[in-house]
Design an enzyme around this catalytic site. Structure first.
Site, PDB file in Angstrom:
ATOM      1  N   GLU A 287     -22.281  43.061 -12.463  1.00 56.10           N
ATOM      2  CA  GLU A 287     -21.905  43.847 -11.401  1.00 56.10           C
ATOM      3  C   GLU A 287     -21.396  43.324 -10.203  1.00 56.10           C
ATOM      4  O   GLU A 287     -22.051  43.700  -9.017  1.00 56.10           O
ATOM      5  CB  GLU A 287     -22.918  44.842 -11.239  1.00 56.10           C
ATOM      6  CG  GLU A 287     -23.147  45.754 -12.611  1.00 56.10           C
ATOM      7  CD  GLU A 287     -24.506  46.576 -12.236  1.00 56.10           C
ATOM      8  OE1 GLU A 287     -25.103  46.380 -11.173  1.00 56.10           O
ATOM      9  OE2 GLU A 287     -24.947  47.301 -13.199  1.00 56.10           O
ATOM     10  N   PRO A 288     -20.556  42.265 -10.068  1.00 58.61           N
ATOM     11  CA  PRO A 288     -20.151  41.631  -9.054  1.00 58.61           C
ATOM     12  C   PRO A 288     -19.191  42.558  -8.048  1.00 58.61           C
ATOM     13  O   PRO A 288     -18.433  43.024  -8.483  1.00 58.61           O
ATOM     14  CB  PRO A 288     -19.449  40.244  -9.448  1.00 58.61           C
ATOM     15  CG  PRO A 288     -18.778  40.691 -10.710  1.00 58.61           C
ATOM     16  CD  PRO A 288     -19.540  41.800 -11.181  1.00 58.61           C
ATOM     17  N   TYR A 330     -26.075  44.112   9.904  1.00 53.61           N
ATOM     18  CA  TYR A 330     -26.970  43.045   9.261  1.00 53.61           C
ATOM     19  C   TYR A 330     -27.115  41.680  10.078  1.00 53.61           C
ATOM     20  O   TYR A 330     -27.476  40.686   9.608  1.00 53.61           O
ATOM     21  CB  TYR A 330     -26.298  42.748   8.118  1.00 53.61           C
ATOM     22  CG  TYR A 330     -26.035  43.858   6.902  1.00 53.61           C
ATOM     23  CD1 TYR A 330     -26.906  44.621   6.445  1.00 53.61           C
ATOM     24  CD2 TYR A 330     -24.713  44.174   6.900  1.00 53.61           C
ATOM     25  CE1 TYR A 330     -26.861  45.477   5.477  1.00 53.61           C
ATOM     26  CE2 TYR A 330     -24.236  45.091   6.057  1.00 53.61           C
ATOM     27  CZ  TYR A 330     -25.221  45.816   5.248  1.00 53.61           C
ATOM     28  OH  TYR A 330     -24.956  46.854   4.778  1.00 53.61           O
ATOM     29  N   CYS A 356     -18.969  52.596  22.371  1.00 52.29           N
ATOM     30  CA  CYS A 356     -20.253  52.717  23.398  1.00 52.29           C
ATOM     31  C   CYS A 356     -21.503  52.384  23.152  1.00 52.29           C
ATOM     32  O   CYS A 356     -22.349  53.447  22.920  1.00 52.29           O
ATOM     33  CB  CYS A 356     -19.985  54.068  24.140  1.00 52.29           C
ATOM     34  SG  CYS A 356     -18.180  54.400  24.852  1.00 52.29           S
ATOM     35  N   TYR A 385     -17.392  45.241   1.768  1.00 51.04           N
ATOM     36  CA  TYR A 385     -18.247  46.092   2.432  1.00 51.04           C
ATOM     37  C   TYR A 385     -17.620  46.011   4.162  1.00 51.04           C
ATOM     38  O   TYR A 385     -18.533  46.162   4.992  1.00 51.04           O
ATOM     39  CB  TYR A 385     -19.753  45.700   2.484  1.00 51.04           C
ATOM     40  CG  TYR A 385     -20.230  45.316   1.123  1.00 51.04           C
ATOM     41  CD1 TYR A 385     -20.376  46.796   0.579  1.00 51.04           C
ATOM     42  CD2 TYR A 385     -20.541  44.142   0.509  1.00 51.04           C
ATOM     43  CE1 TYR A 385     -21.043  46.494  -0.909  1.00 51.04           C
ATOM     44  CE2 TYR A 385     -20.950  44.169  -0.626  1.00 51.04           C
ATOM     45  CZ  TYR A 385     -21.146  45.419  -1.553  1.00 51.04           C
ATOM     46  OH  TYR A 385     -21.601  45.107  -2.652  1.00 51.04           O
TER      47      TYR A 385
HETATM   48  N1  LLP Z   1     -25.107  46.307  -8.553  1.00 45.20           N
HETATM   49  C1  LLP Z   1     -25.969  47.168  -7.774  1.00 45.20           C
HETATM   50  C2  LLP Z   1     -27.134  48.126  -8.261  1.00 45.20           C
HETATM   51  C3  LLP Z   1     -25.932  47.072  -6.443  1.00 45.20           C
HETATM   52  O1  LLP Z   1     -26.695  47.866  -5.636  1.00 45.20           O
HETATM   53  C4  LLP Z   1     -25.003  46.155  -5.909  1.00 45.20           C
HETATM   54  C5  LLP Z   1     -24.816  46.256  -4.230  1.00 45.20           C
HETATM   55  C6  LLP Z   1     -24.147  45.555  -6.675  1.00 45.20           C
HETATM   56  C7  LLP Z   1     -24.296  45.716  -8.000  1.00 45.20           C
HETATM   57  C8  LLP Z   1     -23.107  44.592  -5.994  1.00 45.20           C
HETATM   58  O2  LLP Z   1     -23.742  43.445  -5.199  1.00 45.20           O
HETATM   59  P1  LLP Z   1     -22.775  42.483  -4.722  1.00 45.20           P
HETATM   60  O3  LLP Z   1     -22.309  41.526  -5.923  1.00 45.20           O
HETATM   61  O4  LLP Z   1     -21.569  42.870  -4.026  1.00 45.20           O
HETATM   62  O5  LLP Z   1     -23.940  41.642  -3.850  1.00 45.20           O
HETATM   63  N2  LLP Z   1     -23.342  46.332   2.512  1.00 45.20           N
HETATM   64  C9  LLP Z   1     -24.110  45.178   2.177  1.00 45.20           C
HETATM   65  C10 LLP Z   1     -24.265  44.828   0.706  1.00 45.20           C
HETATM   66  C11 LLP Z   1     -24.910  45.982   0.181  1.00 45.20           C
HETATM   67  C12 LLP Z   1     -25.154  45.645  -1.506  1.00 45.20           C
HETATM   68  C13 LLP Z   1     -25.357  47.023  -2.375  1.00 45.20           C
HETATM   69  N3  LLP Z   1     -25.466  46.946  -3.621  1.00 45.20           N
HETATM   70  C14 LLP Z   1     -23.155  44.062   2.955  1.00 45.20           C
HETATM   71  O6  LLP Z   1     -22.136  44.427   3.791  1.00 45.20           O
HETATM   72  O7  LLP Z   1     -23.665  42.880   2.845  1.00 45.20           O
END
Ligand code: LLP
Length: 437
Positions: A287-288, A330, A356, A385
């Protein structure tokens, strides 16, 4: 690789000069590279070729229809977290049967909708949810494919707000409880126990936590597969990307920055994990999100004012935390470069938005070339994101999104008109049309 680079001192996305896009569409402006999306998907897909696998793009990272379509055309499935996201896949021409549906709070309506779309699997986060999915499936005379999300209790060593695989988090079911949960699930009607899922966190730049959690969970998967006849094991998302040195790393290969920092590559990921997963004989789901979209996008913004105080050089730009919240939320780093390359001395600068709140900043004390009113800056690695976490805070409209493909550029979301910001609102029934004040 990614496709943002200077050509004759002008920043380009693929073959399109960003300054030309700014002239046409104004700022703030999101720009995405289709070549980067395709390249990252293909590299990961090829690295995993020895396994039966399905990449399910975590569309929460960027759910623009054109981005979804780009990945759907490459054969991607989708990791979705709401009925809205499943509907987006359908609207983009993707296949809901390649969707997994995750999230701790699925409503009855969402479950019913997903069942009607024949999704690939529900990633289940609690026993209460298993019961609910079973009840909805009975009512609709459907069989619900499910995978329980195991929480392997592994510290992914990433930012606290994006760590998900420890018992401090709300996600999944504790490793020790999983077998009991499957035994009970097997007695619930209209469920098909199709697999097991995990996800330990986001922006992981080392393979170790992945390897550790696969080592821990694979024997459990093998046991459960023996009992229930699984189809798949999902190892989640989380592959990290380059944020620092992002621009320079583009031409070198994004896995190694010019300063020598290494980042997790699809081949390191696959070389380590494939041998551990192959013997399970199951389809492997991934799930990338960020890995596919992060370096594929940039946010272009214009300098409105320079404000020098005794201590600081504030560069006030027209993008804000409502457009890109990651630095405020973050403390995350996005490389910032001028639209036109310039030499000379750098000035420690705070790049801030017009909202603001003191948290409305993109960088603090960042050495930046000297810029002035009207110059444009580009925040790199903003494809994941970024726009999706945007809001109308301060009644600011959402910026447009452009997809670039070679020399072509297409508006894939228009700039929101200001009145659209309050289009869904109206006065209360007892309020007159005009204020008396
Ligand atoms: N699978 C699940 C169950 C997840 O919760 C997430 C991300 C992913 C896959 C995908 O993860 P990735 O491959 O994108 O790392 N808003 C934050 C990141 C939140 C991630 C939430 N879950 C940021 O801007 O860093």
């Amino acid at each position: 690789m990614h496709s943002f680079r200077y050509v004759k001192d002008q920043l380009q996305c693929e073959d399109v000069i960003l300054a030309d896009l700014v002239k046409k569409h104004g700022t703030p402006l999101y720009v995405y590279s289709q070549a980067t999306l395709s390249d990252h998907f293909t590299k990961l897909d090829q690295a995993l070729a020895p396994l039966d696998h399905l990449i399910c793009f975590a569309m929460k990272s960027n759910s623009n229809l054109a981005v979804i379509r780009t990945l759907a055309d490459l054969g991607s499935g989708f990791d979705t977290v709401s009925a809205g996201e499943i509907r987006r896949v359908i609207a983009a021409g993707g296949d809901p049967r390649k969707c997994v549906f995750a999230g701790v709070g699925k409503t009855e309506e969402e479950i019913a909708f997903a069942l009607d779309q024949s999704i690939y699997s529900f990633n289940v986060e609690s026993e209460a949810e298993l019961g609910r999915i079973s009840r909805v499936a009975v009512k609709r005379r459907k069989i619900a494919p499910i995978a329980v999300r195991v929480n392997p209790n592994v510290d992914a060593g990433t930012h606290a707000k994006i760590t998900t695989g420890t018992y401090e988090n709300k996600f999944g079911i504790a490793f020790e409880e999983i077998e009991g949960v499957y035994a009970r699930a097997s007695r619930l009607p209209n469920l098909r126990l199709r697999g097991l899922q995990m996800h330990i966190g986001s922006q992981l730049t080392e393979v170790k936590p992945f390897a550790f959690s696969v080592d821990k969970v694979a024997p459990l998967v093998a046991r459960l597969n023996g009992k229930y006849g699984f189809d798949f094991f999902s190892i989640g998302g989380g592959i990290g990307i380059v944020y620092k040195d992002a621009l320079a790393s583009g031409s070198e290969g994004w896995w190694k920055t010019p300063t020598g920092r290494r980042i997790l590559t699809p081949s390191t990921y696959a070389e380590t994990l494939v041998p551990k997963l192959k013997s399970l004989g199951l389809r492997i789901l991934l799930e990338p999100g960020r890995f596919l979209t992060g370096n594929a996008g940039a946010l272009v913004t214009r300098v409105e004012y320079i404000k020098k105080t005794g201590k600081k050089n504030f560069v006030i730009v027209d993008a804000a935390m409502n457009d890109l919240i990651r630095p405020a939320f973050y403390d995350s780093y996005h490389e910032i470069v001028p639209l036109g390359r310039r030499g000379g001395k750098t000035v420690p600068s705070d790049v801030v938005g017009p909202i603001c709140e003191s948290g409305d900043y993109f960088a603090k004390d960042r050495p930046l070339p000297k810029v002035g009113e009207g110059d444009c800056l580009v925040l790199l690695s903003a494809g994941a994101y970024g726009s999706v976490m945007g809001s109308n805070y301060n009644s600011r409209s959402l910026p447009p999104e452009i997809l670039v493909n070679g020399r072509k550029a297409s508006v894939v979301r228009r700039r929101q008109a200001i009145p659209e910001v309050w289009a869904g609102e109206k006065l209360a029934a007892w309020q007159g049309r005009k204020s008396k004040a």
